[in-house]
Design a protein around this motif. Structure first.
Motif, short mmCIF file in Angstrom:
data_model
loop_
_atom_site.label_atom_id
_atom_site.label_comp_id
_atom_site.label_asym_id
_atom_site.label_seq_id
_atom_site.Cartn_x
_atom_site.Cartn_y
_atom_site.Cartn_z
N PHE A 156 -8.78 -19.82 11.56
CA PHE A 156 -9.77 -18.74 11.62
C PHE A 156 -9.18 -17.44 12.15
O PHE A 156 -9.72 -16.37 11.91
N PHE A 157 -8.06 -17.51 12.86
CA PHE A 157 -7.51 -16.32 13.52
C PHE A 157 -6.62 -15.50 12.61
O PHE A 157 -6.43 -14.30 12.85
N GLN B 239 -7.91 -3.47 12.18
CA GLN B 239 -8.22 -4.38 13.28
C GLN B 239 -7.04 -5.30 13.58
O GLN B 239 -6.68 -5.53 14.74
N TRP B 240 -6.42 -5.81 12.52
CA TRP B 240 -5.28 -6.72 12.69
C TRP B 240 -4.10 -6.00 13.36
O TRP B 240 -3.45 -6.55 14.25
N ARG B 241 -3.85 -4.77 12.94
CA ARG B 241 -2.70 -4.03 13.46
C ARG B 241 -2.90 -3.62 14.92
O ARG B 241 -1.98 -3.68 15.73
N THR B 242 -4.11 -3.23 15.29
CA THR B 242 -4.34 -2.70 16.63
C THR B 242 -4.53 -3.79 17.69
O THR B 242 -3.88 -3.75 18.74
N VAL B 243 -5.38 -4.75 17.43
CA VAL B 243 -5.62 -5.78 18.45
C VAL B 243 -5.57 -7.21 17.89
O VAL B 243 -5.30 -8.16 18.64
N GLY B 244 -5.81 -7.36 16.60
CA GLY B 244 -5.96 -8.70 16.03
C GLY B 244 -4.71 -9.56 16.14
O GLY B 244 -4.78 -10.73 16.55
N GLY C 157 -17.35 -10.06 15.37
CA GLY C 157 -16.79 -9.09 14.43
C GLY C 157 -15.35 -9.35 14.03
O GLY C 157 -14.69 -8.47 13.47
N TRP C 158 -14.86 -10.55 14.28
CA TRP C 158 -13.45 -10.84 13.95
C TRP C 158 -13.25 -10.87 12.44
O TRP C 158 -13.94 -11.55 11.71
N ASP C 159 -12.25 -10.09 11.97
CA ASP C 159 -11.92 -10.05 10.55
C ASP C 159 -10.43 -9.80 10.39
O ASP C 159 -9.98 -8.65 10.35
N PRO C 160 -9.62 -10.85 10.32
CA PRO C 160 -8.17 -10.65 10.23
C PRO C 160 -7.72 -9.98 8.94
O PRO C 160 -6.58 -9.51 8.86
N PRO D 7 -8.60 -3.28 27.44
CA PRO D 7 -8.71 -4.24 26.34
C PRO D 7 -10.06 -4.22 25.64
O PRO D 7 -10.13 -4.27 24.41
N ASP D 8 -11.14 -4.13 26.42
CA ASP D 8 -12.46 -4.10 25.81
C ASP D 8 -12.64 -2.84 24.97
O ASP D 8 -13.28 -2.86 23.92
N ALA D 9 -12.07 -1.72 25.46
CA ALA D 9 -12.20 -0.47 24.71
C ALA D 9 -11.42 -0.55 23.40
O ALA D 9 -11.89 -0.11 22.35
N ALA D 10 -10.23 -1.13 23.47
CA ALA D 10 -9.43 -1.29 22.25
C ALA D 10 -10.13 -2.21 21.26
O ALA D 10 -10.13 -1.96 20.05
N ALA D 11 -10.74 -3.26 21.77
CA ALA D 11 -11.47 -4.18 20.90
C ALA D 11 -12.64 -3.48 20.25
O ALA D 11 -12.90 -3.65 19.06
N ALA D 12 -13.36 -2.69 21.05
CA ALA D 12 -14.52 -1.98 20.51
C ALA D 12 -14.10 -0.99 19.43
O ALA D 12 -14.77 -0.85 18.40
#
Length: 461
Positions: free
Chosen positions: A177-178, A46-51, A38-41, A19-24
């Motif tokens: 915010f999410f 980012q949204w498609r992979t982990v967001g 670094g959250w940016d929906p 999970p941390d690797a995917a987030a990174a």
């Protein structure tokens, strides 16, 4: 000579990234305490992979915590009609005070709860707000076992339930915010509806729980929520997240407070959301007083219908315009209220119950349509991107203010019933006043946001 060959080993399946690797890989950093940087929906990758997965997880747990908040907020609405059976001697006026005060406290707490999310983090504040529910539920357990308790002390215990009303504001602020703008309306609609259903759930469950076994054990109404509040806090601590870029903008509230439309919409929202909360709180007591032969368990249907209708009202507003749906909702609400008056005169339970279900249906639809109106009103006439950004912030502030003001209706309606009963011996006078207010609110909505000659012209608001 026979030659043997060893079969080639099958290729190993690809290992999914941690999970941390995917987030990174998506540009996110997860720090201690489940803080996400670094959250940016709005970032599609980012949204498609982990967001999306992170947002959905937080939404589900937020709905559960808000559901409990609404349930605790509405707890006294179903406890009050049973207090005389537990040995309490209360006047009609005192009973309506016990129903009304939690709504007033909850309305007052909505603004500070909204700012708590950016200050403490959404996950952290969900833990705190869930644990705060132990205070009103624990106090209720003690209070209902002491019929000799002075009314002032009983009222103070009931007021503590208002902390559950604050949960709505912090939950909505956190989830906003999410999600990206294109999915925010649906997410917030689900979040709101999930919370509203807590009102129906408590009115269904409590009458069954307190009479399970022999006799009446009213303290169970509070005991049943103690483990659930702890569970909500544990789940939030373990699985929810804090967003470091979730920042409150007090200037948005300042801009909204200076906007005339904020107060017009807040007035209208008293009629929709205030009616939902006010009638939900008073409905069990009204049923018990007017039709004592009917089981209180059916009172939950009113709040359930209103909760389910909220997303539908938002969807209708997307298609036909929030102002148009809101005007129609007020018309149906007035019709349901008049039906309730006629039912009281005829002492017809069927007409009374059906009229209130129609009323609840319209309040729920009106809640959804008013929320749809807010961004449309504030973005109308935007001149450029910078202006649109300022207007979006003002709209966010309007949502917070209108939510708090609208909840005051939960106080006004029970108190109106108390005054009407004291002066006339019936709630019919209060219901006629409410019909008149619905007419004024419908006319206001039409004149300001739908009339062709208004400032909005032919725009769909």
């Amino acid at each position: 000579m026979t030659q043997t060959t060893t079969p080639a080993a099958a290729p190993a399946p690809p290992v999914a990234p941690a999970p941390d690797a995917a987030a990174a890989a998506a540009g996110l950093t997860v720090r201690r305490g489940r803080w996400i940087d670094g959250w940016d929906p709005e970032d599609a990758q980012q949204w498609r992979t982990v967001g999306r997965a992170v947002a959905r997880r937080n939404l589900g747990l937020s709905v559960f915590a808000e559901f409990l908040g609404f349930a605790v907020w509405a707890l006294w609405s179903i406890v009050v009609p049973r207090l005389p059976d537990a040995g309490f001697v209360l006047t009609v006026d005192q009973m309506f005070w016990l129903i009304a005060v939690p709504s007033l406290v909850g309305a007052t707490l909505r603004i500070p709860y909204t700012f708590a999310v950016p200050v403490f983090g959404g996950r952290n504040w969900t833990v705190v707000s869930a644990l705060l529910l132990l205070l009103p539920t624990g106090a209720l357990v003690w209070a209902v076992q002491n019929p000799q308790l002075p009314f002032g002390a009983l009222l103070a215990v009931a007021a503590l339930a208002g902390v559950g009303g604050g949960n709505f504001a912090s939950s909505m602020a956190n989830i906003s915010f999410f999600y990206p703008e294109r999915e925010k309306g649906k997410a917030l609609g689900l979040n709101a509806a999930g919370g509203n259903i807590g009102t129906a759930a408590v009115q269904l469950a409590v009458p069954l729980v307190v009479v399970a076994g022999a006799g009446l054990s009213l303290e169970r109404a509070g005991l049943m929520f103690l483990p659930l509040a702890v569970l909500a806090a544990v789940l939030a601590w373990r699985f929810m997240d804090n967003l470091s870029n979730a920042k409150a903008d007090p200037r948005a509230y300042g801009a909204a407070a200076r906007a005339t439309h904020t107060w017009i919409i807040s007035f209208v929202y008293i009629g929709t959301f205030g009616s939902f909360i006010g009638f939900s709180g008073a409905f069990p007591t009204l049923l018990d007083a007017q039709f004592p032969e009917v089981t209180l368990t059916i009172a939950f249907l009113g709040a359930l219908v209103g909760s389910v209708a909220r997303p539908a009202g938002g969807a209708l507003a997307d298609r036909f315009g929030g102002a148009r749906v809101t005007v129609v909702a007020f018309g149906v609400m007035a019709l349901g209220t008049v039906g309730a008056i006629l039912a009281l005169r005829a002492q017809s339970f069927g007409l009374f119950f059906g009229s209130f279900l129609l009323l609840f249906l319209a309040t729920g639809a009106g809640n959804g349509s008013v929320y749809r109106m807010i961004p449309a009103v504030f973005r109308f006439g935007a001149s450029d991107d910078a202006d649109r950004g300022r207007r979006a912030k003002a709209a966010a502030g309007c949502i917070g203010i209108a939510g708090a003001v609208g909840a005051v209706g939960g106080f006004l309606i029970p108190r109106g019933f108390a005054v009407s009963t004291s002066l006339t011996g019936s709630i019919q006078a209060a219901l006629w006043v409410i019909v008149g207010l619905y007419a004024v609110m419908a006319l206001t909505t039409w004149a300001v946001y739908q009339r062709r000659g208004s400032a909005f012209g032919a725009a769909t608001i």
